[in-house]
Design a protein around this motif. Structure first.
Motif, PDB file in Angstrom:
ATOM      1  N   LEU A  30     -17.669 -11.146   2.382  1.00  0.00           N
ATOM      2  CA  LEU A  30     -16.813 -10.267   1.599  1.00  0.00           C
ATOM      3  C   LEU A  30     -15.811  -9.535   2.480  1.00  0.00           C
ATOM      4  O   LEU A  30     -14.653  -9.360   2.110  1.00  0.00           O
ATOM      5  N   LYS A  31     -16.238  -9.120   3.659  1.00  0.00           N
ATOM      6  CA  LYS A  31     -15.345  -8.421   4.585  1.00  0.00           C
ATOM      7  C   LYS A  31     -14.192  -9.331   5.021  1.00  0.00           C
ATOM      8  O   LYS A  31     -13.057  -8.892   5.146  1.00  0.00           O
ATOM      9  N   LEU A  32     -14.482 -10.603   5.215  1.00  0.00           N
ATOM     10  CA  LEU A  32     -13.459 -11.544   5.676  1.00  0.00           C
ATOM     11  C   LEU A  32     -12.566 -12.081   4.566  1.00  0.00           C
ATOM     12  O   LEU A  32     -11.471 -12.559   4.821  1.00  0.00           O
ATOM     13  N   LYS A  33     -13.051 -12.000   3.350  1.00  0.00           N
ATOM     14  CA  LYS A  33     -12.415 -12.674   2.211  1.00  0.00           C
ATOM     15  C   LYS A  33     -10.909 -12.437   2.093  1.00  0.00           C
ATOM     16  O   LYS A  33     -10.145 -13.372   1.892  1.00  0.00           O
ATOM     17  N   HIS A  34     -10.470 -11.220   2.215  1.00  0.00           N
ATOM     18  CA  HIS A  34      -9.058 -10.907   1.979  1.00  0.00           C
ATOM     19  C   HIS A  34      -8.262 -10.641   3.255  1.00  0.00           C
ATOM     20  O   HIS A  34      -7.111 -10.256   3.175  1.00  0.00           O
ATOM     21  N   HIS A  35      -8.873 -10.861   4.411  1.00  0.00           N
ATOM     22  CA  HIS A  35      -8.192 -10.453   5.633  1.00  0.00           C
ATOM     23  C   HIS A  35      -7.800 -11.585   6.569  1.00  0.00           C
ATOM     24  O   HIS A  35      -7.192 -11.342   7.600  1.00  0.00           O
ATOM     25  N   PHE A  36      -8.163 -12.791   6.226  1.00  0.00           N
ATOM     26  CA  PHE A  36      -7.772 -13.922   7.047  1.00  0.00           C
ATOM     27  C   PHE A  36      -7.181 -14.992   6.144  1.00  0.00           C
ATOM     28  O   PHE A  36      -7.447 -15.014   4.952  1.00  0.00           O
ATOM     29  N   PRO A  37      -6.346 -15.857   6.685  1.00  0.00           N
ATOM     30  CA  PRO A  37      -5.639 -16.833   5.852  1.00  0.00           C
ATOM     31  C   PRO A  37      -6.582 -17.601   4.927  1.00  0.00           C
ATOM     32  O   PRO A  37      -7.643 -18.048   5.351  1.00  0.00           O
ATOM     33  N   PRO A  38      -6.181 -17.756   3.658  1.00  0.00           N
ATOM     34  CA  PRO A  38      -7.047 -18.415   2.675  1.00  0.00           C
ATOM     35  C   PRO A  38      -7.281 -19.896   2.954  1.00  0.00           C
ATOM     36  O   PRO A  38      -8.234 -20.467   2.450  1.00  0.00           O
ATOM     37  N   HIS A  39      -6.421 -20.518   3.761  1.00  0.00           N
ATOM     38  CA  HIS A  39      -6.632 -21.940   4.048  1.00  0.00           C
ATOM     39  C   HIS A  39      -7.765 -22.162   5.059  1.00  0.00           C
ATOM     40  O   HIS A  39      -8.191 -23.288   5.255  1.00  0.00           O
ATOM     41  N   PHE A  40      -8.273 -21.097   5.670  1.00  0.00           N
ATOM     42  CA  PHE A  40      -9.403 -21.222   6.575  1.00  0.00           C
ATOM     43  C   PHE A  40     -10.699 -21.273   5.778  1.00  0.00           C
ATOM     44  O   PHE A  40     -10.914 -20.471   4.885  1.00  0.00           O
ATOM     45  N   LYS A  41     -11.555 -22.211   6.118  1.00  0.00           N
ATOM     46  CA  LYS A  41     -12.891 -22.285   5.525  1.00  0.00           C
ATOM     47  C   LYS A  41     -13.802 -21.426   6.398  1.00  0.00           C
ATOM     48  O   LYS A  41     -13.818 -21.573   7.615  1.00  0.00           O
ATOM     49  N   VAL A  42     -14.535 -20.533   5.773  1.00  0.00           N
ATOM     50  CA  VAL A  42     -15.459 -19.669   6.502  1.00  0.00           C
ATOM     51  C   VAL A  42     -16.882 -20.166   6.272  1.00  0.00           C
ATOM     52  O   VAL A  42     -17.326 -20.273   5.132  1.00  0.00           O
ATOM     53  N   ASP A  43     -17.555 -20.499   7.348  1.00  0.00           N
ATOM     54  CA  ASP A  43     -18.966 -20.872   7.301  1.00  0.00           C
ATOM     55  C   ASP A  43     -19.754 -19.755   7.954  1.00  0.00           C
ATOM     56  O   ASP A  43     -19.400 -19.286   9.046  1.00  0.00           O
ATOM     57  N   ILE A  44     -20.820 -19.328   7.280  1.00  0.00           N
ATOM     58  CA  ILE A  44     -21.681 -18.282   7.810  1.00  0.00           C
ATOM     59  C   ILE A  44     -23.091 -18.847   7.869  1.00  0.00           C
ATOM     60  O   ILE A  44     -23.587 -19.385   6.878  1.00  0.00           O
ATOM     61  N   LYS A  45     -23.711 -18.728   9.036  1.00  0.00           N
ATOM     62  CA  LYS A  45     -25.043 -19.304   9.234  1.00  0.00           C
ATOM     63  C   LYS A  45     -25.894 -18.367  10.074  1.00  0.00           C
ATOM     64  O   LYS A  45     -25.372 -17.577  10.851  1.00  0.00           O
ATOM     65  N   VAL A  46     -27.211 -18.510   9.931  1.00  0.00           N
ATOM     66  CA  VAL A  46     -28.114 -17.826  10.844  1.00  0.00           C
ATOM     67  C   VAL A  46     -28.284 -18.714  12.075  1.00  0.00           C
ATOM     68  O   VAL A  46     -28.177 -19.950  11.985  1.00  0.00           O
ATOM     69  N   SER A  47     -28.519 -18.098  13.210  1.00  0.00           N
ATOM     70  CA  SER A  47     -28.711 -18.842  14.452  1.00  0.00           C
ATOM     71  C   SER A  47     -29.895 -19.788  14.312  1.00  0.00           C
ATOM     72  O   SER A  47     -30.892 -19.455  13.668  1.00  0.00           O
ATOM     73  N   GLU A  48     -29.771 -20.927  14.939  1.00  0.00           N
ATOM     74  CA  GLU A  48     -30.827 -21.936  14.864  1.00  0.00           C
ATOM     75  C   GLU A  48     -32.151 -21.355  15.351  1.00  0.00           C
ATOM     76  O   GLU A  48     -32.219 -20.743  16.427  1.00  0.00           O
ATOM     77  N   GLY A  49     -33.172 -21.498  14.516  1.00  0.00           N
ATOM     78  CA  GLY A  49     -34.499 -21.025  14.862  1.00  0.00           C
ATOM     79  C   GLY A  49     -34.729 -19.529  14.707  1.00  0.00           C
ATOM     80  O   GLY A  49     -35.792 -19.026  15.043  1.00  0.00           O
ATOM     81  N   SER A  50     -33.745 -18.805  14.151  1.00  0.00           N
ATOM     82  CA  SER A  50     -33.873 -17.343  14.074  1.00  0.00           C
ATOM     83  C   SER A  50     -34.469 -16.835  12.764  1.00  0.00           C
ATOM     84  O   SER A  50     -34.766 -15.652  12.642  1.00  0.00           O
ATOM     85  N   HIS A  51     -34.605 -17.717  11.779  1.00  0.00           N
ATOM     86  CA  HIS A  51     -35.162 -17.277  10.494  1.00  0.00           C
ATOM     87  C   HIS A  51     -36.112 -18.348   9.959  1.00  0.00           C
ATOM     88  O   HIS A  51     -35.851 -19.546  10.091  1.00  0.00           O
ATOM     89  N   ALA A  52     -37.199 -17.898   9.345  1.00  0.00           N
ATOM     90  CA  ALA A  52     -38.220 -18.813   8.832  1.00  0.00           C
ATOM     91  C   ALA A  52     -37.680 -19.748   7.750  1.00  0.00           C
ATOM     92  O   ALA A  52     -38.121 -20.891   7.638  1.00  0.00           O
ATOM     93  N   ASP A  53     -36.712 -19.281   6.958  1.00  0.00           N
ATOM     94  CA  ASP A  53     -36.121 -20.088   5.883  1.00  0.00           C
ATOM     95  C   ASP A  53     -34.673 -20.453   6.201  1.00  0.00           C
ATOM     96  O   ASP A  53     -33.796 -20.424   5.337  1.00  0.00           O
TER      97      ASP A  53
END
Length: 154
Positions: free
Chosen positions: A95-118
């Motif tokens: 939500l913070k990034l939604k309106h502040h960076f160019p809309p043609h950029f795809k934003v992927d958000i992930k947890v670090s590998e092995g950092s969460h049980a799910d």
């Protein structure tokens, strides 16, 4: 000690000074990962009065930008493997990034590998447009996200 928290006594790190970048934005309006980091580092953790930076959930190195693919990747590390607020943190970042960076950029958000049980399930939720929209329609969840985003601006 606060009862009911997944991580009642988190390790708190000192805030870093803002990074003064000497270079000016390029004419092609390229985005630098440090610009994104500076923009999101003060988001408050949903369970604590500390920022994602202070809890080391987010770091300068956890953000990458691929201009050829028009992709921003943010990888964050929850403070505990069973963090129940991991999707709230991801929603806050999105939500913070939604309106502040160019809309043609795809934003992927992930947890670090092995950092969460799910990890697999969380990553799927954080990048599913329909799930994100539904989550933000929930008034209680939206209030929590807004508190995390705007508590430092008061």
């Amino acid at each position: 000690m606060t009862l009911g928290l997944m991580n009642a006594n988190p390790v708190v790190h000192a805030k870093k000074e803002r990074i003064a970048r000497s270079e000016q934005p390029n004419s092609d309006h390229s985005i630098h990962p440090l610009d994104i980091y500076d923009f999101v580092r003060d988001i408050r953790d949903p369970e604590h009065p500390y920022s994602l930076e202070q809890l080391n959930v987010l770091s300068e190195e956890s953000i990458s930008v691929d201009h050829k693919l028009a992709r921003i990747l943010i990888t964050f590390t929850p403070t505990v493997r069973h963090c129940s607020m991991v999707t709230v943190i991801g929603l806050c970042l999105r939500l913070k990034l939604k309106h502040h960076f160019p809309p043609h950029f795809k934003v992927d958000i992930k947890v670090s590998e092995g950092s969460h049980a799910d990890e697999e399930s969380v990553n799927k939720q954080l990048n599913d447009k329909e799930r994100i929209a539904a989550a933000l329609e929930n008034p209680n969840l939206r209030q929590l996200v807004d508190e995390c985003l705007y508590s430092n601006e008061l």
